[in-house]
Design an enzyme around this catalytic site. Structure first.
Site, short mmCIF file in Angstrom:
data_model
loop_
_atom_site.label_atom_id
_atom_site.label_comp_id
_atom_site.label_asym_id
_atom_site.label_seq_id
_atom_site.Cartn_x
_atom_site.Cartn_y
_atom_site.Cartn_z
CB SER A 250 -0.92 0.01 1.24
OG SER A 250 -0.18 0.33 2.40
CE LYS A 251 -2.11 5.44 -3.67
NZ LYS A 251 -3.24 6.34 -3.95
#
Length: 307
Positions: A250-251
């Protein structure tokens, strides 16, 4: 055929995002279709113009240009959700006139407590419908007291939602397991369930590829589109990429971004080949370029079905 890549500009594109973009691009090109880019910047507090620009830079560096989207001619724009609020307002009104929406004054704290209670009882968390039966007078009173309301979509009971997933096959959901969900936040911004589905339909997207973490979103979006008599696209939910600690990329998980990999000296062709083979068995062991891969329709579909 038209596919799309619809990132939110709240962080840099990582390998998981890039893999979704790559397969969406390849699927469209394998059928001489259109690959669309849409920037989902409805979250004004977290979306940044610099990150939106970086998304476009990363896609072009990866060799994934879009035929429709920012900077490209198209009759179905604008292609930034922040510029589509009047469109969403029209469809909110349509749903309201159909009796499929209602205001919800439940606080985040109250919703969290209810969620914990349901989980403790071994039940799947869903909205209990606390505001479903509010009268017009009660709504006026709450608003007069300064209470802010979100807008929820009224899910019909005893309905079956089924669709054929391009990756996972037939999927069946019961509406009784899906609580009424928020389509407009209390700050009047559009919620993901709503604007994502509306934009896909209005932009003529025929095939949506995305991570399997979105699988439970799909029946909600199908119900929305059916209520509005809009066309439902075909969906395919791909397996996620996990990092070394068993957490999906994920970011915010510390995974390498495409920007960082480029700065480290990786070639776009290397990432294309790596991502094309990641998570499944690719029968062709040779180095591939995008032109070769996008025309190998049979292989592409085999890859999708094994993701």
């Amino acid at each position: 055929m038209k596919t799309r890549f619809a990132p939110s500009p709240t962080g840099y594109i990582h390998l998981g995002n890039a893999r979704t973009a790559l397969f969406s691009f390849l699927l469209a090109k394998s059928q001489a279709g259109c690959f669309l880019l849409r920037i989902e910047d409805s979250d004004a507090a977290r979306s940044l113009q610099a990150l939106s620009d970086q998304v476009q830079t990363d896609l072009l560096w990866l060799g994934l240009p879009w035929e429709e989207g920012p900077g490209k001619p198209g009759e179905r724009g604008p292609y930034f959700q922040s510029q589509r609020q009047s469109i969403y307002a029209y469809y909110y009104q349509q749903l309201h006139s159909l009796g499929r929406t209602y205001p919800c004054f439940c606080t985040e704290k109250a919703l969290l407590i209810e969620r914990k209670r349901q989980l403790a009882q071994g039940k799947p968390p869903r909205y209990a419908g606390s505001c479903r039966q509010l009268t017009a007078t009660q709504v006026i009173e709450k608003k007069a007291q300064g209470q802010k309301a979100s807008v929820r979509f009224r899910v019909l009971p005893a309905q079956t939602v089924n669709f054929y997933d391009l990756v996972k096959g037939v999927q069946v959901f019961s509406s009784d397991d899906i609580g009424d969900f928020v389509i407009q936040r209390s700050d009047s911004s559009a919620a993901f369930f709503f604007c994502n589905a509306i934009d896909d339909a209005l932009m003529g997207v025929t095939h949506v590829l995305r991570g399997e973490d979105h699988l439970t979103n799909t029946p909600r979006q199908i119900m929305l589109l059916q209520a509005l008599s809009l066309v439902v696209p075909a969906y395919g939910h791909m397996s996620l990429i996990f990092g070394e600690h068993g957490i999906p990329l994920s970011k915010r998980s510390g995974s390498f971004s495409i920007k960082a990999l480029r700065e480290l000296g990786y070639f776009p062709e290397a990432l294309q080949n790596y991502l094309a083979r990641l998570g499944h068995t690719y029968i062709n062991p040779d180095f591939m370029d995008l032109q070769t891969t996008q025309t190998d329709v049979k292989t592409l579909y085999c890859c999708l079905c094994s993701l």
